[in-house]
Design a protein around this motif. Structure first.
Motif, short mmCIF file in Angstrom:
data_model
loop_
_atom_site.label_atom_id
_atom_site.label_comp_id
_atom_site.label_asym_id
_atom_site.label_seq_id
_atom_site.Cartn_x
_atom_site.Cartn_y
_atom_site.Cartn_z
N ALA A 42 0.82 -1.20 0.00
CA ALA A 42 0.00 0.00 0.00
C ALA A 42 0.86 1.26 0.00
O ALA A 42 0.52 2.26 -0.63
CB ALA A 42 -0.92 -0.01 1.21
N GLY A 78 -17.91 6.06 -8.35
CA GLY A 78 -18.16 6.97 -7.24
C GLY A 78 -19.58 6.81 -6.72
O GLY A 78 -19.82 6.75 -5.52
N TYR A 97 -21.30 4.17 -6.87
CA TYR A 97 -21.32 2.91 -6.12
C TYR A 97 -20.65 3.06 -4.75
O TYR A 97 -20.72 2.14 -3.94
CB TYR A 97 -20.57 1.81 -6.88
N GLY A 98 -19.95 4.14 -4.54
CA GLY A 98 -19.35 4.39 -3.22
C GLY A 98 -17.89 4.03 -3.08
O GLY A 98 -17.36 4.03 -1.98
N MET A 99 -17.21 3.76 -4.18
CA MET A 99 -15.80 3.40 -4.04
C MET A 99 -14.96 4.62 -3.66
O MET A 99 -14.92 5.60 -4.41
CB MET A 99 -15.27 2.81 -5.34
N PRO A 100 -14.29 4.59 -2.51
CA PRO A 100 -13.48 5.73 -2.11
C PRO A 100 -12.28 5.89 -3.04
O PRO A 100 -11.83 4.93 -3.66
CB PRO A 100 -12.98 5.37 -0.70
N ARG A 101 -11.77 7.11 -3.15
CA ARG A 101 -10.56 7.32 -3.93
C ARG A 101 -9.34 6.99 -3.07
O ARG A 101 -9.46 6.79 -1.88
CB ARG A 101 -10.51 8.77 -4.41
N ARG A 102 -8.19 6.93 -3.71
CA ARG A 102 -6.92 6.72 -3.01
C ARG A 102 -6.86 5.42 -2.24
O ARG A 102 -6.34 5.37 -1.13
CB ARG A 102 -6.66 7.87 -2.04
N ILE A 103 -7.44 4.35 -2.80
CA ILE A 103 -7.33 3.07 -2.12
C ILE A 103 -6.54 2.09 -2.96
O ILE A 103 -6.72 1.98 -4.16
CB ILE A 103 -8.71 2.49 -1.72
N PHE A 104 -5.67 1.39 -2.26
CA PHE A 104 -4.75 0.44 -2.86
C PHE A 104 -5.48 -0.83 -3.26
O PHE A 104 -5.13 -1.51 -4.22
CB PHE A 104 -3.65 0.16 -1.82
N ASP A 105 -6.53 -1.15 -2.50
CA ASP A 105 -7.24 -2.40 -2.74
C ASP A 105 -8.71 -2.17 -2.42
O ASP A 105 -9.05 -1.24 -1.69
CB ASP A 105 -6.65 -3.48 -1.82
N PRO A 128 -12.80 -4.22 -1.81
CA PRO A 128 -13.47 -5.50 -1.60
C PRO A 128 -14.03 -6.02 -2.92
O PRO A 128 -14.38 -5.24 -3.80
CB PRO A 128 -14.60 -5.16 -0.63
N ILE A 152 -16.51 -6.57 -4.74
CA ILE A 152 -17.91 -6.34 -5.08
C ILE A 152 -18.00 -6.41 -6.60
O ILE A 152 -17.28 -5.68 -7.28
CB ILE A 152 -18.35 -4.96 -4.56
N TRP A 172 -18.06 -3.20 -8.65
CA TRP A 172 -16.80 -2.44 -8.56
C TRP A 172 -15.75 -3.05 -9.48
O TRP A 172 -15.04 -2.34 -10.18
CB TRP A 172 -16.26 -2.43 -7.12
#
Ligand code: HEM
Ligand SMILES: [Cu+2]
Ligand SMILES: [Cu+2]
Lengths: 508, 143
Positions: free
Chosen positions: A60, A433, A435-443, A445, A447, A450
């Motif tokens: 990460a 966005g 769908y709720g996927m946060p930005r700045r994430i390495f990994d 779940p 879904i 997604w």
């Protein structure tokens, strides 16, 4: 209008030159270098996010460093220096002066950028392009963080020096026969963006110093453990950087104002409304910074004020779009490569602005804020509008700079692939966005929705990557082997009339 | 310049201004309603820290990573952080509020169906930001 380079000279003569076209060339080559470096990081990010789980990038921390340096590089080491390249080449010619007002200062402003770039790249900080405290004070590993701060500090000074030079060149050095109302819109765009820089940058310069002394532990401006407040930093940062987004976009719009009438074979629909929209944007742009901070716990009244300030800037952007479309209307349009990039850029500018309005509406922003929607939103500007305008303009100035034509078919393929890729990446990011996927994430779940959207986005990024390889080959190969360009009318739109800046550069 | 009439541009600008006024008014009205916390909402203290969420109910029970609430009740979150900035987010219920050290931010919600929803952190907070996740579990009212 030939922007020289045709007579080959040893490289050091260009490097030690203070002549505006030489400095322009240095800016051009450096900014394109950083475009490819920053772009490579983007491909790494998209490759990692193709599937959940760690694949390409081992950990990460590395991922966080990559997206931080990606953003910093493309904003500060590609977009801004590229605009300076264009400004250096064209502003003195457009105001009919022999050079920039302060040629040595001009060269100094340029030469500050490579060391700043080196600091940023050698440090490889991880605290995102806004270095938010208290993370940036108490958690971000040094010396990377400190090197980033110094790098940005130097870039800020360089920007201010460049802006002073443009303002003085345009206002004080323009030909006495020329009124300010006759200065072409591209030069006007540099006047507006330079004035924004002069008002906006000092605030961030101060915040950076405070951040540094906070990191050193001698102050606690933004460190709650020492009685400071991180929200104060957010205000200082966005006070600079909301207006700064107009610094990025206004020159690109100026470049489109050069391209669109030329290839529509019509004068610009309304010169005055172009100027009016630039000036309006520069002023109203200062009234909206805290739309980045709705979720920091601001009161209802504060949020309302900044929402109104944000919405108030929209008509000015919309006027540019109208101006472009009205110029093309009934024109004998020739879709050469530069025109394709400009028209594509305008279409994406429009869609980006529509998404921005959704962000600005307070309740909707709680759905979109800090999700991939925001990433999609601003990339439609930085990539879809600014990079498109810039690349289109690069094709446009190519024959003047090199004396040769690029390969038209490759230029068009470059555009088509980039346009498709941009839509695939950044429209899907809007959906991610929602769908709720946060930005700045390495990994993320696993879904299914997604994963599907991330895969489309990653494929789109690879398409852009391929198009950029075609671009690079075209630029390098054509510089030596391209067909000699007809300096009177390189694009065959029909005679001198369409190139109104024939005015000889007085120094030649 | 000159030669053409300007009225289409004026109409266009007027239309854009009108749309912005409409968006602004709708947003203002919606936000005003959303921010009105219902009487008697139960307070849940939310603490963000690198890299997990802790919840404390009014009766003093604490949970880590999981949050149990009852369908049909209103809850008011009091959110803060002990280290760096985070952002407390239950996307399905449009709950989003930054967790900031030295401050307490509030936001409320009222779950209307039994089920499980993701809780996540939406503000970059370092190494494990990507996995600062939790679960909201909405249950039938106990009574
Ligand atoms: C129609 C005009 C525009 C509107 C209404 C608008 C609105 C917004 C709003 C409300 C946000 C905050 C979203 C959030 O974080 O929740 C935002 C973010 C952003 N906008 Fe725009 N925007 C506009 C034009 C631009 C332009 C021209 C640029 C240019 C380059 C730009 C670049 C950005 C960037 C970089 C961010 C995100 C920064 C970050 O969080 O990293 N925007 N915009
Ligand atoms: Cu902004
Ligand atoms: Cu986080």
């Amino acid at each position: 209008m030939v922007l020289e380079l045709q007579k080959p000279r040893p490289i050091w003569q260009i490097m030690f030159s203070t002549h505006h076209t030489d400095v322009g060339l240095l800016y051009l080559i450096m900014s394109l270098g950083f475009l490819f470096l920053g772009g490579a990081l983007a491909l790494a990010i998209r490759a990692e996010l193709f599937l959940p789980g760690a694949q390409i990038i081992g950990d990460a921390m590395t991922f966080n460093r990559i997206f931080t340096v990606h953003g910093t590089t493309l904003i500060f080491l590609f977009i801004i220096p590229f605009a300076s390249a264009v400004g250096n080449y064209f502003v003195p010619i457009m105001v009919r002066y022999k050079d920039m007002a302060y040629p040595k200062l001009n060269a100094i402003a340029f030469w500050m950028i490579p060391p700043a770039g080196a600091l940023i790249w050698l440090g490889f900080a991880d605290f995102t392009w806004y270095a938010t405290p208290p993370y940036s004070i108490i958690s971000a590993p040094g010396p990377a963080a400190d090197m980033w701060i110094f790098g940005l500090k130097i870039l800020g000074v360089s920007s201010v020096l460049g802006a002073i030079n443009f303002v003085v060149t345009i206002l004080k050095c323009k030909h006495p026969d020329m009124s300010i109302g006759q200065v072409p819109l591209l030069a006007w765009s540099f006047l507006s963006s330079s004035l924004i820089i002069l008002v906006a940058i000092p605030t961030f310069a101060a915040a950076l110093l405070m951040l540094l002394t906070d990191r050193l532990g001698v102050t606690g401006f933004f460190n709650p453990a020492m009685g400071g407040d991180p929200i104060a930093y957010a205000h200082l940062f966005w006070f600079t950087f909301h207006p700064e987004v107009y610094v990025l976009v206004i020159p690109a719009i100026g470049m489109m104002y050069e391209i669109i009438p030329r290839f529509s074979r019509k004068p610009i629909y309304s010169f005055n409304s172009g100027i009016f929209a630039f000036v309006l944007l520069s002023i109203v742009g200062f009234s909206s910074w805290a739309h980045h901070m709705y979720a920091t716990g601001m009161s209802f009244t504060e949020k309302t004020v900044f929402m109104v300030g944000t919405l108030a800037a929209v008509p000015a952007s919309a006027m540019h779009v109208y101006n472009f479309i009205a110029t093309m209307w009934n024109g004998r349009i020739k879709f050469s490569t530069p025109m394709m990039w400009a028209v594509g850029g305008i279409a994406l500018f429009f869609s980006a602005g529509a998404g921005g309005v959704a962000n600005a509406a307070m309740p909707l922003d709680f759905t979109t804020h800090d999700t991939y929607w925001v990433v999609g939103h601003f990339h439609l500007f930085v990539m879809g509008t600014i990079a498109f305008g810039s690349i289109g303009f690069l094709y446009y100035m190519y024959p003047y700079v090199t004396g040769r034509m690029y390969n038209e078919a490759m230029g068009k393929i470059h555009f088509i692939l980039s346009f498709i890729g941009t839509i695939l990446v950044f429209f899907t990011q809007h959906v991610l966005g929602l769908y709720g996927m946060p930005r700045r994430i390495f990994d993320y779940p696993p879904i299914p929705e997604w994963i599907a959207m991330n895969q489309i986005a990653s494929v789109g990024a690879m398409v852009i990557g391929v198009s950029m390889v075609i671009f690079l080959v075209n630029m390098i190969h054509s510089a030596g082997k391209g067909e000699p360009a007809n300096p009177e009318d390189p694009f065959g739109v029909g005679g001198k009339y369409y190139y109104p800046f024939e005015a000889k550069n007085p120094s030649h | 310049m000159g030669g053409h009439s300007n009225w289409p541009e004026w109409i266009y600008v007027g239309a854009v201004v009108a749309i912005m006024c409409w968006v602004g008014a709708e947003a203002w009205e919606a936000e005003r309603l959303v921010e009105h916390v219902p009487e008697g909402a139960e307070i849940i203290k939310v603490t963000g820290q690198q890299w997990f969420w802790t919840f404390e109910h009014e009766d003093g029970t604490k949970e880590i990573g999981e949050l149990h609430v009852e369908k049909g009740k209103a809850y008011k979150f009091e959110i803060h952080s002990t280290d760096v900035n985070h952002s407390f987010n239950i996307h399905d219920y449009v709950v989003l509020m930054d967790a900031i050290p030295g401050r307490v931010n509030t936001v409320w919600f009222a779950p209307d169906a039994v089920g499980e929803h993701d809780i996540q952190c939406r503000e970059y907070c370092g190494l494990i930001h990507y996995n600062m996740r939790g679960t909201l579990i909405v249950e039938e009212p106990h009574s």
